[in-house]
Design an enzyme around this catalytic site. Structure first.
Site, short mmCIF file in Angstrom:
data_model
loop_
_atom_site.label_atom_id
_atom_site.label_comp_id
_atom_site.label_asym_id
_atom_site.label_seq_id
_atom_site.Cartn_x
_atom_site.Cartn_y
_atom_site.Cartn_z
CE LYS A 71 -1.67 1.51 3.69
NZ LYS A 71 -2.27 2.00 4.97
CB SER A 72 3.37 1.95 1.85
OG SER A 72 3.02 1.87 2.78
NE ARG A 84 -5.05 7.95 10.58
CZ ARG A 84 -4.39 6.80 9.95
NH1 ARG A 84 -5.06 5.96 8.61
NH2 ARG A 84 -3.04 6.53 9.79
CD GLN A 92 0.25 8.25 6.04
OE1 GLN A 92 -0.21 8.49 5.67
NE2 GLN A 92 0.64 7.19 6.03
CB SER A 103 7.62 5.22 11.12
OG SER A 103 6.01 4.70 12.17
CG ASP A 137 2.26 0.36 9.55
OD1 ASP A 137 0.87 0.75 10.36
OD2 ASP A 137 1.76 0.82 9.17
NE ARG A 143 -3.53 0.16 13.20
CZ ARG A 143 -3.21 0.84 11.61
NH1 ARG A 143 -1.87 0.86 12.04
NH2 ARG A 143 -3.49 0.83 10.78
CE LYS A 150 -6.82 2.34 6.19
NZ LYS A 150 -6.90 3.26 5.36
#
Length: 411
Positions: free
Chosen positions: A10-11, A109, A157, A182, A297, A328, A395
């Site tokens: 996905k990334s 978010r 991100q 990350s 993740d 999470r 997703k």
């Protein structure tokens, strides 16, 4: 030795879509991930006037270095964080008025550090409701560039979005980062930018991004390492089970492949070669203390198998997991407690004690694909486990349940 066909990252797919849209020429993305998130990103590009041709094995994108082809657009980012953060940044380099909104989950978010940095660069950007959240409107007139300071302690991100923007500015960007989580995801970004013709110079916490644009290319998307973690974990908790993921090996861009190092420390046998990774369960699963800041993740994956370890599992430095699709860290703690497992949490940590999970428990998904996929691994040793929203896996991996079920029945 079952070989599992893991969908594309996905990334990487999201970054490749941005880069292809920004490049001069037509780019082909080979084996991109097709999921709700990436389809949402592609649809967002179409709304902005980019041509995206989608066939089963490849997507073609007509790049527009000058920015969106339309002067006005209304873009719905669905649940996708990369879509919601990258597309407004891409649009800022063009000329026009672009409104972005997202699902209620994504509206919750944060993206404040990114939008503050864009404003510091002169971008006319307005949050319509809560400051630092969607919906927002960008009145784009290109970006001159220059120096900007960024806090990427909530999400890498934010930094990736600015790095990707840099070559589209008139003067280039100098980004000074005060905090970063990350970090391996940033390395993915830098490597992919090189593939599209841009070299970023990094000096400690300062990133120098040259102006000049991107070069179109053909780019092959590697399998998703975060998704692979569930299948590797399934092998680790099952004595004698062996799982191989082709296409994800020692040359992989994704830092989340380092999850197999955690499994190795716990007692699994792990082999990583150039073009594949294999994990085999040995019947040994030790407790450990592990810092997962850079591979957060995969924190839910480890939490979901932690009850089967011979000693406590302490996962540290994962505060950023509280601002993902859900909190999470608390989601994992709540579901483990439902399973009868002893769990304690702190602001950035979770400690899980050994204990055989209760049968016939309903997992609360919080609408988070990673919660459901992680506890699918727990279900290997917890009969009757079910989910309140099993379909949220669309997703990133629409066929997850079928693929995981096939693994369960493989000899």
């Amino acid at each position: 030795m079952p070989a599992v066909d893991i969908p594309g990252s996905k990334s990487i797919t999201a970054r490749a879509l941005f880069l292809a849209a920004a490049a001069d020429g037509v780019s082909t993305l080979v084996r991109p991930l097709r999921s709700d998130d990436t389809e949402g990103f592609a649809e967002g590009l179409v709304r902005l006037g980019y041509r995206v041709g989608r066939t089963p094995g490849a997507w073609q994108v007509d790049g527009r270095p000058q920015g969106p082809a339309v002067a006005e657009a209304d873009v719905y980012c669905r649940d996708g964080a990369t879509t919601a953060r990258f597309l407004p940044t891409l649009a800022a380099a063009g000329s026009g008025t672009y409104r972005f909104d997202a699902s209620p989950q994504m509206r919750g978010r944060p993206l404040g550090p990114l939008t503050r940095a864009l404003r510091d660069l002169g971008v006319d950007l307005r949050h319509e409701e809560a400051e630092g959240h969607h919906p927002l409107t960008v009145r784009a007139a290109g970006v001159k560039g220059g120096e900007v300071v960024l806090d990427a302690g909530e999400s890498s991100q934010y930094l990736t979005a600015l790095l990707l923007l840099g070559p589209l500015t008139r003067d280039g960007l100098r980004i000074r980062v005060t905090d970063l989580v990350s970090a391996p995801y940033v390395e993915i970004t830098l490597a992919m930018m090189r593939s599209f013709g841009v070299d970023v110079v990094r000096d400690g916490e300062v990133f120098e991004v040259p102006a000049g644009g991107y070069r179109a290319t053909t780019y092959e998307v590697e399998p998703d390492a975060s998704t692979a973690s569930y299948f590797f974990a399934a092998a680790a908790v099952t004595p004698g089970r062996e799982v191989t993921v082709p296409g994800l090996g020692s040359g992989a861009l994704q830092g989340d492949l380092r999850f197999v190092d955690v499994l190795r420390r716990m007692g699994a046998e792990v082999e990583v070669v150039a073009d594949r990774t294999t994990v085999r369960g040995t019947g040994v699963l030790r407790g450990l203390t592990v810092n997962m800041r850079d591979i957060s993740d995969t924190m839910p994956t480890l939490a979901a198998i932690a009850p089967f370890a011979s000693g406590p599992v302490l996962i540290e430095d994962v505060a950023n997991t509280r601002v993902k699709e859900c909190d999470r860290l608390e989601a994992c703690a709540e579901n483990l407690r439902r399973l009868g497992v002893d769990v304690t949490t702190g602001p950035d940590r979770i400690e899980i004690h050994p204990g055989e999970p209760l049968p016939d428990v309903r997992i609360k998904s919080y609408g988070d694909h990673r919660v459901v996929m992680s506890f699918a691994v727990t279900a290997l040793r917890a009969p009757g486990l079910s989910y309140d929203d099993p379909d949220c896996v669309r997703k990133t991996f629409p066929s997850f349940h079928e693929t995981f079920s096939a693994l369960r029945t493989a000899s």
